[in-house]
Design a protein around this motif. Sequence first.
Motif, PDB file in Angstrom:
ATOM      1  N   HIS A  19      38.674 -26.785  15.515  1.00  0.00           N
ATOM      2  CA  HIS A  19      39.370 -25.498  15.536  1.00  0.00           C
ATOM      3  C   HIS A  19      40.688 -25.601  16.301  1.00  0.00           C
ATOM      4  CE1 HIS A  19      36.160 -23.348  13.563  1.00  0.00           C
ATOM      5  NE2 HIS A  19      35.287 -23.826  14.431  1.00  0.00           N
ATOM      6  N   ASP A  20      40.664 -26.277  17.437  1.00  0.00           N
ATOM      7  CA  ASP A  20      41.886 -26.433  18.228  1.00  0.00           C
ATOM      8  C   ASP A  20      42.924 -27.280  17.496  1.00  0.00           C
ATOM      9  OD1 ASP A  20      40.927 -24.872  20.299  1.00  0.00           O
ATOM     10  OD2 ASP A  20      40.169 -26.583  21.443  1.00  0.00           O
ATOM     11  N   ILE A  21      42.485 -28.382  16.892  1.00  0.00           N
ATOM     12  CA  ILE A  21      43.408 -29.262  16.165  1.00  0.00           C
ATOM     13  C   ILE A  21      44.064 -28.508  15.009  1.00  0.00           C
ATOM     14  CG2 ILE A  21      43.515 -31.269  14.616  1.00  0.00           C
ATOM     15  CD1 ILE A  21      43.474 -32.006  17.595  1.00  0.00           C
ATOM     16  N   LEU A  22      43.291 -27.734  14.276  1.00  0.00           N
ATOM     17  CA  LEU A  22      43.848 -26.986  13.145  1.00  0.00           C
ATOM     18  C   LEU A  22      44.886 -25.966  13.598  1.00  0.00           C
ATOM     19  CD1 LEU A  22      40.698 -26.508  10.903  1.00  0.00           C
ATOM     20  CD2 LEU A  22      42.651 -28.013  10.502  1.00  0.00           C
ATOM     21  N   ASN A  23      44.735 -25.457  14.828  1.00  0.00           N
ATOM     22  CA  ASN A  23      45.731 -24.529  15.376  1.00  0.00           C
ATOM     23  C   ASN A  23      46.976 -25.246  15.890  1.00  0.00           C
ATOM     24  OD1 ASN A  23      44.378 -22.074  14.908  1.00  0.00           O
ATOM     25  ND2 ASN A  23      43.127 -22.364  16.722  1.00  0.00           N
ATOM     26  N   LEU A  24      46.844 -26.516  16.250  1.00  0.00           N
ATOM     27  CA  LEU A  24      47.942 -27.255  16.862  1.00  0.00           C
ATOM     28  C   LEU A  24      48.730 -28.132  15.893  1.00  0.00           C
ATOM     29  CD1 LEU A  24      46.130 -28.434  20.118  1.00  0.00           C
ATOM     30  CD2 LEU A  24      47.952 -26.733  19.959  1.00  0.00           C
ATOM     31  N   VAL A  25      48.059 -28.696  14.921  1.00  0.00           N
ATOM     32  CA  VAL A  25      48.670 -29.682  14.033  1.00  0.00           C
ATOM     33  C   VAL A  25      48.850 -29.055  12.655  1.00  0.00           C
ATOM     34  CG1 VAL A  25      48.460 -31.984  13.037  1.00  0.00           C
ATOM     35  CG2 VAL A  25      47.564 -31.542  15.326  1.00  0.00           C
ATOM     36  N   LYS A  26      50.058 -29.144  12.117  1.00  0.00           N
ATOM     37  CA  LYS A  26      50.366 -28.485  10.848  1.00  0.00           C
ATOM     38  C   LYS A  26      49.742 -29.193   9.646  1.00  0.00           C
ATOM     39  CE  LYS A  26      54.629 -26.436  12.436  1.00  0.00           C
ATOM     40  NZ  LYS A  26      56.066 -26.324  12.266  1.00  0.00           N
ATOM     41  N   ASP A  27      49.945 -30.465   9.515  1.00  0.00           N
ATOM     42  CA  ASP A  27      49.476 -31.194   8.333  1.00  0.00           C
ATOM     43  C   ASP A  27      48.385 -32.169   8.747  1.00  0.00           C
ATOM     44  OD1 ASP A  27      49.292 -32.002   5.719  1.00  0.00           O
ATOM     45  OD2 ASP A  27      51.064 -33.291   5.775  1.00  0.00           O
ATOM     46  N   VAL A  28      47.140 -31.720   8.638  1.00  0.00           N
ATOM     47  CA  VAL A  28      46.014 -32.544   9.075  1.00  0.00           C
ATOM     48  C   VAL A  28      44.889 -32.478   8.046  1.00  0.00           C
ATOM     49  CG1 VAL A  28      45.011 -30.700  10.482  1.00  0.00           C
ATOM     50  CG2 VAL A  28      44.453 -33.060  11.001  1.00  0.00           C
ATOM     51  N   GLU A  29      44.317 -33.637   7.778  1.00  0.00           N
ATOM     52  CA  GLU A  29      43.129 -33.722   6.936  1.00  0.00           C
ATOM     53  C   GLU A  29      41.923 -33.796   7.859  1.00  0.00           C
ATOM     54  OE1 GLU A  29      40.960 -36.701   3.713  1.00  0.00           O
ATOM     55  OE2 GLU A  29      42.899 -37.263   4.562  1.00  0.00           O
ATOM     56  N   VAL A  30      40.909 -33.004   7.597  1.00  0.00           N
ATOM     57  CA  VAL A  30      39.691 -33.010   8.404  1.00  0.00           C
ATOM     58  C   VAL A  30      38.616 -33.772   7.642  1.00  0.00           C
ATOM     59  CG1 VAL A  30      37.898 -31.605   9.459  1.00  0.00           C
ATOM     60  CG2 VAL A  30      40.275 -30.827   9.506  1.00  0.00           C
ATOM     61  N   VAL A  31      38.021 -34.766   8.316  1.00  0.00           N
ATOM     62  CA  VAL A  31      36.975 -35.584   7.710  1.00  0.00           C
ATOM     63  C   VAL A  31      35.739 -35.529   8.599  1.00  0.00           C
ATOM     64  CG1 VAL A  31      36.294 -37.898   6.972  1.00  0.00           C
ATOM     65  CG2 VAL A  31      38.669 -37.146   6.683  1.00  0.00           C
ATOM     66  N   ASN A  32      34.659 -34.973   8.066  1.00  0.00           N
ATOM     67  CA  ASN A  32      33.379 -34.944   8.778  1.00  0.00           C
ATOM     68  C   ASN A  32      32.593 -36.168   8.324  1.00  0.00           C
ATOM     69  OD1 ASN A  32      30.720 -34.540   9.591  1.00  0.00           O
ATOM     70  ND2 ASN A  32      30.809 -32.334   9.329  1.00  0.00           N
ATOM     71  N   ILE A  33      32.603 -37.220   9.140  1.00  0.00           N
ATOM     72  CA  ILE A  33      31.927 -38.459   8.755  1.00  0.00           C
ATOM     73  C   ILE A  33      30.417 -38.345   8.905  1.00  0.00           C
ATOM     74  CG2 ILE A  33      33.909 -39.974   9.092  1.00  0.00           C
ATOM     75  CD1 ILE A  33      32.745 -40.791  11.793  1.00  0.00           C
ATOM     76  N   GLY A  34      29.947 -37.251   9.512  1.00  0.00           N
ATOM     77  CA  GLY A  34      28.515 -36.982   9.532  1.00  0.00           C
ATOM     78  C   GLY A  34      28.032 -36.574   8.145  1.00  0.00           C
ATOM     79  N   GLU A  35      28.896 -35.906   7.392  1.00  0.00           N
ATOM     80  CA  GLU A  35      28.567 -35.484   6.034  1.00  0.00           C
ATOM     81  C   GLU A  35      29.092 -36.461   4.996  1.00  0.00           C
ATOM     82  OE1 GLU A  35      30.142 -31.564   5.527  1.00  0.00           O
ATOM     83  OE2 GLU A  35      28.658 -30.652   6.849  1.00  0.00           O
ATOM     84  N   ASP A  36      30.293 -36.976   5.180  1.00  0.00           N
ATOM     85  CA  ASP A  36      30.914 -37.901   4.231  1.00  0.00           C
ATOM     86  C   ASP A  36      30.875 -39.310   4.811  1.00  0.00           C
ATOM     87  OD1 ASP A  36      32.323 -39.230   2.300  1.00  0.00           O
ATOM     88  OD2 ASP A  36      34.122 -37.964   2.429  1.00  0.00           O
ATOM     89  N   ARG A  37      29.703 -39.911   4.729  1.00  0.00           N
ATOM     90  CA  ARG A  37      29.480 -41.207   5.367  1.00  0.00           C
ATOM     91  C   ARG A  37      30.290 -42.321   4.691  1.00  0.00           C
ATOM     92  NH1 ARG A  37      25.999 -40.786   9.172  1.00  0.00           N
ATOM     93  NH2 ARG A  37      25.238 -42.900   9.197  1.00  0.00           N
TER      94      ARG A  37
END
Length: 75
Positions: A19-37
């Motif tokens: 949540h903090d990163i999405l508020n701070l960084v404009k162009d970011v890809e989020v990867v949940n490696i717990g779900e996308d192994r």
Amino acid sequence: MSKSIFYHAGCPVCVSAEHDILNLVKDVEVVNIGEDRSRIAEAQKAGIQSVPALVTPNGNVLHINFGASIEEVIG
């Protein structure tokens, strides 16, 4: 790489940091490696040792707080 990539494993520490990163960084890809192994090897190649972590466009790895080691995510 043209944008930052934020890797996490879905734990409460990681989700809070997301949540903090999405508020701070404009162009970011989020990867949940717990779900996308399938992206774990990519994270390791980038230098991720623990999550949550942000890889900047120039390849720097910023380990944020500590949720889990990459070994713990792998299981």
